[in-house]
Design an enzyme around this catalytic site. Structure first.
Site, PDB file in Angstrom:
ATOM      1  CG  ASP A  29       4.804   0.756  -1.862  1.00  0.00           C
ATOM      2  OD1 ASP A  29       4.525   1.283  -0.766  1.00  0.00           O
ATOM      3  OD2 ASP A  29       3.973   0.673  -2.780  1.00  0.00           O
ATOM      4  CB  SER A  30       2.467  -1.687   1.211  1.00  0.00           C
ATOM      5  OG  SER A  30       1.932  -0.645   0.411  1.00  0.00           O
ATOM      6  CD  GLU A 171      -3.675  -1.217  -5.280  1.00  0.00           C
ATOM      7  OE1 GLU A 171      -4.298  -2.237  -4.971  1.00  0.00           O
ATOM      8  OE2 GLU A 171      -2.493  -0.991  -4.953  1.00  0.00           O
ATOM      9  CB  CYS A 203      -0.183   7.941  -0.579  1.00  0.00           C
ATOM     10  SG  CYS A 203      -0.504   6.232  -1.069  1.00  0.00           S
ATOM     11  CG  HIS A 205      -1.111   3.703  -4.597  1.00  0.00           C
ATOM     12  ND1 HIS A 205      -0.257   3.094  -3.721  1.00  0.00           N
ATOM     13  CD2 HIS A 205      -1.810   2.703  -5.195  1.00  0.00           C
ATOM     14  CE1 HIS A 205      -0.434   1.784  -3.777  1.00  0.00           C
ATOM     15  NE2 HIS A 205      -1.371   1.523  -4.665  1.00  0.00           N
TER      16      HIS A 205
HETATM   17  N1  DGL Z   1       2.183   2.947  -0.784  1.00  0.00           N
HETATM   18  C1  DGL Z   1       1.563   3.222   0.492  1.00  0.00           C
HETATM   19  C2  DGL Z   1       1.997   4.614   0.998  1.00  0.00           C
HETATM   20  O1  DGL Z   1       2.727   5.309   0.324  1.00  0.00           O
HETATM   21  C3  DGL Z   1       0.052   3.183   0.413  1.00  0.00           C
HETATM   22  C4  DGL Z   1      -0.547   1.834   0.235  1.00  0.00           C
HETATM   23  C5  DGL Z   1      -0.782   1.087   1.539  1.00  0.00           C
HETATM   24  O2  DGL Z   1      -1.642   1.491   2.340  1.00  0.00           O
HETATM   25  O3  DGL Z   1      -0.110   0.091   1.733  1.00  0.00           O
HETATM   26  O4  DGL Z   1       1.602   5.016   2.047  1.00  0.00           O
END
Ligand code: DGL
Length: 292
Positions: A29-30, A171, A203, A205
């Site tokens: 993931d990012s 976050e 997403c 998150h």
């Molecule tokens: N985890 C990323 C997603 O599911 C969101 C966070 C980001 O923008 O890097 O899209």
């Protein structure tokens, strides 16, 4: 194992290297949002070893261009492949939206994204008519969800809503903060006005927002998140591909981040709902090494 028997659409290319059941699953993931997917997988598949890569040095991906997201996703995948994983879960909607086809084209192991499972889960209910999608700008602009939904069922009314302020609020651990309710109302009101019956939390998150979303949305709106739907899909795929780990030990988790800070450690604990253990620092882009 005859790899040629596996369809391309599931992430396989024909090749000579057969994955090993005892190898870890790789997730990327990012940042640490993908740990919501890891948590769901740990609950469902407690014997799997997991290697997690969070590209915290370069997040967010949601505001980056498609080319950059594809490059980052490729480097994340290379890192996991170099560490011998048996399959990869792209635990990021933005990376799935932009990079999944190119990753599946390039790498010879099963690669699972978060979009297909979410879309399948949303459409399990035959009554679904109006679907809202909340996600990063990158995911909404890619139209990946909209296309996947429309391909599977005609006549759906689909509304995509970019919700870029949600990741920073999560976050900050502001799930219960009044500011989050105000922002969410602003994002959700247009979708509610359009009479959505399903809201896709597109997403990784966003599962942390489920309690506040439940308070704000009409009770009949069904929530579909990326974490549980992906975990269930992954289990089905591992069974289908005969790659499920033997049930002879408790699965381990190794977390690698490209930038380490106390904040990420705290966040990782929150997303996982338990201590992540020692976090390693990873260097990507041809180096693919672990610094500590
Ligand atoms: N985890 C990323 C997603 O599911 C969101 C966070 C980001 O923008 O890097 O899209």
């Amino acid at each position: 194992m005859n790899l040629a028997a596996f369809p391309l659409a599931r992430g396989w290319r024909t090749g000579t290297i057969a994955p090993v059941k005892s190898a870890p699953l790789g997730f990327f993931d990012s940042g640490v949002g993908g740990l919501t997917v890891v948590r769901a997988v740990q609950e469902l598949l407690p014997h799997e070893d997991i290697l997690y890569l969070g590209d915290t040095a370069r997040l967010p991906y949601g505001s980056k261009s498609p080319e950059t997201i594809r490059q980052f996703a490729d480097e994340d995948t290379q890192f996991l492949v170099s560490r011998g994983v048996k399959a990869i879960v792209v635990a990021c909607n933005t990376a799935t939206a932009h990079a999944l086809p190119s990753l599946r084209e390039k790498y010879r192991l099963p690669i699972i994204g978060v979009i297909e499972p979410g879309v399948d889960a949303a459409l399990e209910n035959p009554q679904v008519e109006r679907i809202g999608i909340i996600a990063t700008r990158g995911t909404i602009r890619s139209h990946a969800y909209q296309h996947a939904l429309a391909l599977r069922r005609t006549g759906l009314i689909i509304h995509g809503q970019a919700t870029p302020l949600l990741v920073p609020l999560i976050e900050e651990n502001w799930m219960d903060h009044p500011a989050t309710s105000v922002v969410l109302k602003e994002y959700l009101d247009p979708l509610v006005e359009k009479g959505i019956d399903t809201l896709m939390l597109a997403c990784t998150h966003y599962p942390l927002l489920i309690p506040v979303l439940r308070d704000l949305l009409p009770p009949e709106v069904r929530l579909v998140d990326s974490a549980t739907t992906c975990a269930e899909h992954l289990r089905r795929e591992l069974v289908r591909l005969d790659l499920l780990a033997a049930g002879d030990h408790d699965g381990t988790l190794e977390v690698h981040l490209t930038d380490l800070s106390d904040e990420f450690e705290t966040l990782a604990r929150r997303f996982l709902k338990r201590a992540p253990g020692r976090i390693h620092r990873a260097v990507l882009g041809g180096h693919n090494k672990v610094l500590s």
